[in-house]
Design a protein around this motif. Structure first.
Motif, PDB file in Angstrom:
ATOM      1  N   CYS A 143     -37.747 -14.102   9.966  1.00 36.33           N
ATOM      2  CA  CYS A 143     -38.847 -13.227   9.556  1.00 36.33           C
ATOM      3  C   CYS A 143     -38.222 -11.999   8.920  1.00 36.33           C
ATOM      4  CB  CYS A 143     -39.719 -12.854  10.759  1.00 36.33           C
ATOM      5  SG  CYS A 143     -41.101 -11.764  10.355  1.00 36.33           S
ATOM      6  N   TRP A 194     -44.830 -13.653  17.086  1.00 32.45           N
ATOM      7  CA  TRP A 194     -44.613 -15.010  16.581  1.00 32.45           C
ATOM      8  C   TRP A 194     -45.799 -15.874  17.000  1.00 32.45           C
ATOM      9  CZ3 TRP A 194     -40.946 -16.319  13.172  1.00 32.45           C
ATOM     10  CH2 TRP A 194     -39.846 -15.468  13.036  1.00 32.45           C
ATOM     11  N   ALA A 199     -35.594 -14.987  20.841  1.00 32.62           N
ATOM     12  CA  ALA A 199     -35.938 -14.094  19.735  1.00 32.62           C
ATOM     13  C   ALA A 199     -34.824 -13.078  19.563  1.00 32.62           C
ATOM     14  CB  ALA A 199     -37.271 -13.398  20.008  1.00 32.62           C
ATOM     15  N   LEU A 226     -36.366 -16.369  15.214  1.00 32.53           N
ATOM     16  CA  LEU A 226     -36.909 -17.097  16.359  1.00 32.53           C
ATOM     17  C   LEU A 226     -36.160 -18.418  16.455  1.00 32.53           C
ATOM     18  CD1 LEU A 226     -39.109 -17.377  18.595  1.00 32.53           C
ATOM     19  CD2 LEU A 226     -40.470 -18.605  16.885  1.00 32.53           C
ATOM     20  N   TYR A 284     -45.325 -22.275  12.015  1.00 32.66           N
ATOM     21  CA  TYR A 284     -44.886 -21.018  12.616  1.00 32.66           C
ATOM     22  C   TYR A 284     -44.978 -19.907  11.567  1.00 32.66           C
ATOM     23  CZ  TYR A 284     -42.953 -23.761  16.488  1.00 32.66           C
ATOM     24  OH  TYR A 284     -42.798 -24.596  17.551  1.00 32.66           O
ATOM     25  N   TYR A 285     -45.339 -18.727  12.048  1.00 30.52           N
ATOM     26  CA  TYR A 285     -45.287 -17.545  11.184  1.00 30.52           C
ATOM     27  C   TYR A 285     -45.193 -16.314  12.075  1.00 30.52           C
ATOM     28  CZ  TYR A 285     -50.236 -16.723  12.245  1.00 30.52           C
ATOM     29  OH  TYR A 285     -51.428 -16.481  12.887  1.00 30.52           O
ATOM     30  N   CYS A 286     -44.782 -15.210  11.485  1.00 32.14           N
ATOM     31  CA  CYS A 286     -44.632 -13.967  12.236  1.00 32.14           C
ATOM     32  C   CYS A 286     -45.622 -12.937  11.700  1.00 32.14           C
ATOM     33  CB  CYS A 286     -43.210 -13.426  12.162  1.00 32.14           C
ATOM     34  SG  CYS A 286     -42.711 -12.852  10.506  1.00 32.14           S
TER      35      CYS A 286
END
Length: 915
Positions: A571, A587, A627, A637, A650-652
């Motif tokens: 990220c 996250w 993390a 991550l 997945y994304y932040c």
């Protein structure tokens, strides 16, 4: 049969209210040795008619049947009438919801019965208990009230008599309270004890003998007023309250009121007139107000009352001063202090002229002034004279006080109503001078925080920031801006401009500002009073957050990993608003199963603290998730030992936090990264087993060796379960593939991936014990063999091995990845030809019977023959001795037995083992 029946119930008198519950107990006993029955019943006898037959309430018959009288059947069916046998001798009667018809004498009656030989019952004895007298007070206890008087119009000084009569039944035994009310004001209350309680306005009147309240009889109450006054005109009411006590001990009040009795009292005639004049209807603040009250056509003593109210006559009337009949001056509470310093004077200029003087007029003195003159006449006895008012007149004069603060004004201004965090702003308060510049002024800056500051108490009220006092000093208030270190104040030499400056403003300084100015004046007692109070307009200061420049890299990507791999997602923050910005990273994951909700996996606070989301607990990711903050703008991550359930998007989410000038952190903005689609797969199946087909022919009782070779596997960590199956060799099924028809195959041997024999659904027909014919070997990790000793014709068939490949997932759970079958090995077993030699030697029982059992039998026969011969020889010798003849010898033939046979074949047993 002796009479032993006893019926016992305590005699008593009970008073109940209609609707109450009654319970009575009765003891019935007997000591008869004979077999008798009892019937117990309750009866009611009317107290007025003793000759009338008693009424049956409820009876428990000799046959234990409960019945009730004709009038009580419905009440018994409704559950309001009960007869319970509480012990061997106790009977309890319960009546709910008592009615007036239940009143009378209640008693218990018992009858002892015996059965004659013909089957009929005979009442031997009958007895009754003592009686209980029950009185029931009906709920319909209505009563009425009647108020009477001789006339309703009177002159002042005449007496008034009012009588309140209560019309009800049995009044002496009931408890009534009588209240006399005059125009909604209590006059007196007479309770059941006949002791009056007077109202506060009538205590002095009763003490002077001008009022009488008494109870003439049980149902008549008297109110007598001597020497009526005009203020006695109004409506008189008699209110009667009856108090009843319930069985629970509580009291119930029922009240009624009579009709209004209008009494008119005509006052004595009075012809006085009053006029009021002033030195001026408009005076300046600080001047004197002079009022003169003239009374005309007055005969007898006079009393004067000076009163004040505002111009609109909406406020309360305040008494300034009063002059009694004996010329005594009494100042009102609000003006008593001013009169001490001589600023208020009341004089009687002549018998009918009165004056009021107010010095140093204040703005609060503006309003309407009233002069009320009262004419009195002496009444009462010579020993106890009383004064009565016979007339009253008043006059009004409006006075206007011109204030000195008419030009006193305050205004506030600011050049920067909206600023950004960290900037400065100035506020200016302009005070215009008044007519007398020597009167000091105090100026206060006030502040009300913005509504967003919920932690500040009383956020809806203004708080004082700083005050320039009238002595010229500076006084700080409770509310401090910028913790008192970033706020400065100053004023001009002319005391007209007051400036408030705040540097490095933060959210605590956002809100509404106001400037208040107070004009002071020194009073006659050296105290200060406010001459004027002015409040400026509101200044709204908005402290805006800086414009966010936060941006997070939004590249979308897809990653594919094998199970038990390490997944890493980055990220990256490409830009931020300030170098001092701090970030909180959240996250999220969207499951690959098609869920539309994004679940929180992990949150990294701006302080570096970790907070796991519900998804991490649900999927048991706490030990596998990691993390990291690789740099101030790069976060990572990591998922260790990835599982297939970790697949998803997945994304932040990045939150940017800044610190305001007060040191408080606030969230400026949010931004999300691109989506990373992670797919975690299991290894591709690469299991391959040797599929070469063989033909093996062996002789009966020899060994059969079956091999199973694994050429390739999906993972180095794979484990295998191996099964050997046999299909019968039918000509029609010779072309079928191995394993196609599970019903025609038999499991020969199996070993699981956990090295346990007989694992899975395979159940070999032979026991895996010491006598097993199977020998299992694993020379290498991918080569297995099975040897069948002692081949039989039934062992002929088509053999193949079935291999299952197992892997351990990251959760330490085994799962089957792939299966494969080897080629078919066709086994033929040649049967041996049966001969005498083979039959005898192959049958152990027959062998022993032919070659071993005859020897002991022949031995026994030989011994028996020798014994017989020996005895015969002895007999011959004795006979030869007697007769002289020679003995006859018998020659035994020579017997020889030499059995011959081939040795039986050796048996070889190889217990199963695992390499």
């Amino acid at each position: 049969i002796p009479d032993s029946l006893t019926v016992t119930a305590p005699p008593q008198t009970l008073s109940k209210v209609e609707g109450d519950t009654l319970q009575l107990n009765c003891e019935v006993s007997r000591t008869t040795m004979q077999h008798t029955h009892l019937s117990v019943g309750w009866y009611l006898r009317s107290p007025e008619d003793a000759a009338a037959a008693p009424q049956e309430l409820v009876t428990l018959s000799r046959d234990f049947v409960l019945r009730s009288g004709g009038l009580y059947r419905q009440r018994m069916a409704a559950g309001d009438l009960r007869l319970d046998k509480t012990s061997a001798t106790s009977y309890r009667l319960t009546i709910h919801k008592l009615q007036p018809v239940d009143q009378g004498l209640l008693y218990c009656q018992a009858v002892e019965w015996i059965q004659d030989p013909d089957g009929s019952w005979f009442a031997m004895t009958r007895k009754q208990s003592e009686k209980t007298q029950l009185r029931i007070q009906p709920t319909d206890r209505d009563f009425s009230i009647q108020v009477s008087t001789e006339r309703r119009s009177f002159m002042a000084g005449e007496p008034l008599e009012l009588r309140c009569a209560i019309e009800a039944q049995n009044v002496p035994e009931r408890f009534f309270s009588v209240s006399w009310v005059f125009s909604s004001s209590p006059v007196a209350v007479v309770g059941p004890s006949a002791v009056p309680i007077l109202g506060p306005d009538y205590v002095a009147r009763e003490a002077a003998g001008l009022m009488t309240v008494r109870k003439e009889s049980s149902n008549v109450h008297l109110l007598k007023l001597q020497r009526l006054r005009p203020e006695d005109t109004g409506k008189y009411i008699c209110r009667v309250t009856e108090r009843e006590k319930t069985p629970t001990g509580d009291f119930i009040d029922r009240s009624k009121r009579s009709r209004n009795v209008q009494i008119t009292v005509q006052p004595l005639k009075s012809n006085i007139t009053v006029s009021l004049s002033a030195n001026s209807s408009e005076v300046l603040e600080g001047d004197r107000i002079q009022l003169t009250c003239s009374v005309h056509s007055a005969t007898g003593p006079l009393s004067i009352v000076w009163q004040w109210t505002d111009k609109q006559s909406v406020g309360p009337i305040q008494e300034v001063a009063s002059l009694n009949r004996d010329s005594t001056v009494v100042h009102g509470p609000s003006y008593r202090e001013r009169s001490v310093y001589g600023e208020i004077r009341v004089e009687r200029v002549r018998a009918d002229i009165f004056s009021l003087s107010l010095y140093n007029a204040l703005p609060g003195d503006e309003g309407q002034y009233h002069c009320t003159a009262t004419q009195w006449i002496q009444a009462g006895t010579e020993t106890e004279p009383n004064w009565e008012k016979i007339g009253e007149q008043s006059a009004t004069k409006t006075i206007t006080v011109k204030t000195v603060e008419s030009s006193f004004m305050v205004s506030a201004s600011s050049r920067t109503p909206s600023i950004t965090f960290g900037d400065s702003f100035d506020l200016l308060c302009l005070v215009k001078p008044r007519h007398n510049p020597r009167v000091p002024t105090s100026v206060t800056w006030r502040f009300m925080p913005a509504g967003a500051r919920a932690e500040i108490e009383d956020q809806g009220e203004f708080k004082d920031l700083v005050t320039f006092t009238r002595e010229g000093t500076l006084q700080w208030g409770e509310q401090l801006l910028g913790l008192g270190t970033r706020t400065t104040v100053d004023r001009s030499h002319s005391n007209t401009n007051f400036r408030l400056s705040v540097t490095r403003a933060g959210r605590r300084e956002a809100g509404k500002y106001q400037c208040t100015a107070i004009l002071w004046r020194r009073n006659y007692d050296n105290s200060w009073s406010r001459v004027a109070n002015r409040t400026s307009n509101l200044l709204g200061i908005s402290i805006l957050q800086p414009e966010s420049k936060l941006k997070v890299q939004k590249n979308n990507q897809s990653l594919v990993y094998q199970e038990d791999s390490r997944v890493r997602i980055n990220c990256s923050i490409t830009s931020q608003t300030s170098q001092d910005s701090q970030h909180a990273v959240l996250w999220y994951i969207r499951r690959a199963s098609g869920s539309e909700t994004d679940e929180l996996l992990l949150r990294i606070e701006r302080t570096g603290a970790f907070v796991y989301g519900a998804y991490a607990d649900e999927e048991r990711l706490r030990r596998r998730v990691q993390a990291e903050r690789l740099s101030p703008r790069l976060y990572a991550l990591t998922l260790n030992r990835a599982e297939s359930s970790d697949s998803g998007t997945y994304y932040c989410l990045v939150e940017e936090w800044l610190s305001d000038p007060d040191g408080a952190w606030y969230r400026l903005s949010r931004d999300t990264s691109g989506y990373t689609n992670v797919q975690v797969k299991q290894p591709e199946p690469q299991l391959r087993v040797d599929e070469l087909e063989n033909n093996v022919t062996v002789e009966e009782s020899s060994s059969i060796r079956l091999g199973c070779n694994i050429f390739s596997q999906s993972s180095p960590d794979s484990r295998f379960s191996v099964f050997w199956y046999m299909e019968r060799s039918d000509e029609e099924d010779i072309e079928d593939q191995p394993g196609e028809d599970e019903d025609k195959r038999d499991c020969v041997f199996s070993i699981g991936h956990d090295a346990i024999f007989g694992n899975g659904n395979c159940s070999p027909p032979d026991d895996n014990g010491p006598n097993t014919r199977f020998q299992f070997e694993r020379t290498t990790s991918d080569q297995y063999s099975l040897t069948i000793h002692g081949a039989r014709p039934a062992d002929a068939g088509r053999y193949y091995c079935h291999v299952e490949e197992w892997l351990l997932n990251p959760r330490n759970e085994w799962y089957r990845l792939a299966t494969n079958n080897s080629g078919v090995t066709i086994v033929n077993v040649l049967q041996q030809v049966s001969t005498i030699h083979s039959v005898v030697c192959s049958n152990e029982s027959l062998f022993y019977f032919l070659f071993f059992y005859p020897f002991p039998i022949f031995g026994i026969l030989l011994i028996a023959l020798l014994v017989v011969r020996y005895k015969g020889r002895n007999n011959n010798k004795s006979q030869e001795g007697k007769n002289g003849a020679p003995l006859l010898w018998i020659k035994e033939p020579h017997l020889s037995y030499s059995p011959t046979c081939l040795d039986p074949p050796a048996l070889s047993l190889h217990p199963g083992s695992v390499d």
